[in-house]
Design an enzyme around this catalytic site. Structure first.
Site, PDB file in Angstrom:
ATOM      1  CG  PHE A  30     -10.053 -10.989  -3.518  1.00  0.00           C
ATOM      2  CD1 PHE A  30     -10.231 -11.016  -5.145  1.00  0.00           C
ATOM      3  CD2 PHE A  30      -9.067 -10.761  -2.610  1.00  0.00           C
ATOM      4  CE1 PHE A  30      -9.108 -10.264  -5.650  1.00  0.00           C
ATOM      5  CE2 PHE A  30      -8.435  -9.737  -3.918  1.00  0.00           C
ATOM      6  CZ  PHE A  30      -8.094 -10.031  -4.886  1.00  0.00           C
TER       7      PHE A  30
ATOM      8  CB  SER B   3      -1.384  -0.471   1.016  1.00  0.00           C
ATOM      9  OG  SER B   3      -2.260  -0.640   1.279  1.00  0.00           O
TER      10      SER B   3
ATOM     11  N   GLY C 103       3.249  -0.870   3.906  1.00  0.00           N
ATOM     12  CA  GLY C 103       2.477  -1.815   2.912  1.00  0.00           C
ATOM     13  C   GLY C 103       2.540  -2.515   2.972  1.00  0.00           C
TER      14      GLY C 103
ATOM     15  CE1 TYR D 159      -5.246   1.896   3.746  1.00  0.00           C
ATOM     16  CE2 TYR D 159      -5.333   0.030   3.678  1.00  0.00           C
ATOM     17  CZ  TYR D 159      -4.964   1.348   3.148  1.00  0.00           C
ATOM     18  OH  TYR D 159      -3.608   0.456   2.704  1.00  0.00           O
ATOM     19  CB  SER D 160     -11.787   0.565   0.822  1.00  0.00           C
ATOM     20  OG  SER D 160     -12.255   0.593  -0.260  1.00  0.00           O
ATOM     21  CG  ASN D 161      -6.165  -2.674  -0.314  1.00  0.00           C
ATOM     22  OD1 ASN D 161      -6.083  -1.760   0.055  1.00  0.00           O
ATOM     23  ND2 ASN D 161      -6.875  -3.937   0.765  1.00  0.00           N
TER      24      ASN D 161
ATOM     25  CD  GLN E 101      -9.913 -20.335   0.586  1.00  0.00           C
ATOM     26  OE1 GLN E 101     -10.302 -20.051   1.694  1.00  0.00           O
ATOM     27  NE2 GLN E 101     -10.071 -21.974   0.482  1.00  0.00           N
TER      28      GLN E 101
END
Length: 383
Positions: free
Chosen positions: A151, A87, A337, A192-194, A153
């Site tokens: 996702f 990140s 990150g 927090y969101s990718n 898994q």
């Protein structure tokens, strides 16, 4: 990727527990009170050794204080090793968007819908009500695709071994996110969101007409001569010099360890795909914080922060960059990150006189916050 990492590397409740904890993780959180800063780096070296003693195969850190560089390693690491930075990519992405705003090509208060019509829709998501700025400071409420159980898994769990070379298109990552309800209404909280930064990368592509990675290369990597830094796209290997990366692929730290060095980083896109080394990361953050990459107006926007939680008053988030006040009183800016088998930290003081970049090649053990506290506060790791 173990749940034990939650308190150290992400804001509590910002990511789902379990395998998403270090995957494209948020910056580390400041620890408690610390000793006054020391002039040498003995505590930092001790923190690297403590990480290896805890089971990390290798650790590296590099610091610069008033132009004088120091490099420390422990275990199977070289001082100039390259590694996946996870990140930390987010700061590069945000910097490009701030540059584009400075050029009058975009306004960060534009709705996402203006640049990505119809993409952020479904299950309560609405790109007409979300601004680009809210993507960059994580106040959009958009669900993070890395929290999706399927996702997790396939990408972070045992399924990784079968799917490690799969290519993920960024719009498919967004589709995973919008199959869920938003975390909250835009602008009403912090989470927090990718997905936010996958969307930010797509916005860059719409504005420039080219892949977001080309903008990062032409605007940041080449001007700063970051020779170890790259945006790999779908390239599965890490250029030499580098060490291997290791993961248990489970929240169970006692599970077997796997070599996860090779993977298709399209799973992270503009949220976390980049590769760099300790020297380049310090050069980038020093240049950024000293205003070499952005005009004064955009610097003010970059460093305008929002609270992340009442539990963490000494941790705030700007536009793709975080601010921490450490226990010893030192204030630092940067990002952390995590991605498979790689946990990184890169921080600088506001005047750019003291910088640190560090990495461990494991994701189930090792305390990178201890390295931060050691370098900036002189705090010895706990026995």
């Amino acid at each position: 990727m173990s749940s034990a990492r939650t308190a150290r590397t992400v804001v509590a409740a910002a990511l789902a527990a379990g395998l998403t904890v270090t995957a494209l993780a948020a910056p580390a959180l400041a620890a408690g009170p610390a000793a006054p800063a020391k002039k040498d780096h003995a505590a930092t070296q001790a923190a690297l050794r403590a990480a290896v003693d805890a089971g990390v195969p290798g650790a590296v850190a590099q610091a610069r204080v008033d132009g004088r560089a120091w490099t420390g390693t422990a275990g199977e690491r070289g001082g100039d090793d390259r590694f996946r930075v996870g990140s930390i990519t987010k700061t590069f992405t945000a910097t490009v968007l701030l540059q584009l705003q400075a050029e009058g090509r975009i306004d960060l208060d534009d709705p996402v819908e203006k640049w990505l019509p119809g993409l952020v829709r479904g299950n309560g998501h609405d790109g007409r009500k979300i601004t680009v700025r809210q993507l960059l400071n994580h106040t959009s409420g958009v669900y993070s695709y890395t929290e999706d159980p399927g996702f997790q898994q396939k990408v972070f769990g045992p399924g990784f071994l079968e799917h490690r070379y799969d290519t993920w298109k960024p719009r498919d990552l967004v589709a995973v996110a919008t199959s869920h309800a938003p975390a909250f209404a835009p602008g009403t909280s912090w989470g927090y969101s990718n997905t936010n930064f996958v969307l930010a990368g797509l916005v860059i592509e719409e504005v420039t007409g080219r892949p977001y990675g080309k903008a990062v290369e032409n605007r940041i990597i080449k001007p700063l001569k970051l020779r170890a830094t790259s945006v790999p796209g779908t390239r599965v290997n890490v250029p030499k010099p580098s060490s291997r990366a290791y993961s248990t692929l489970t929240a169970d730290a006692s599970a077997p360890v796997h070599d996860v060095t090779e993977l298709n980083p399209s799973l992270a896109h503009a949220a976390g795909e980049m590769i760099s080394d300790s020297a380049d990361l310090q050069t980038f953050y020093r240049a950024l914080i000293k205003g070499r990459l952005l005009p004064k107006a955009e610097m003010r926007e970059l460093t305008t922060t929002v609270p992340v939680s009442p539990q963490y008053p000494d941790f705030r988030y700007g536009l793709g960059i975080s601010w921490q006040k450490l226990g010893c009183g030192t204030e630092i800016w940067g990002h952390g990150g995590g991605i498979h088998g790689s946990t990184s930290e890169a921080y600088t003081t506001r005047d750019g006189r003291h910088t640190l970049a560090a990495n461990i090649n494991a994701d189930w053990t090792g305390d990178t916050q201890a390295v931060i506290d050691a370098e900036f506060c002189g705090t010895l790791p706990k026995p």
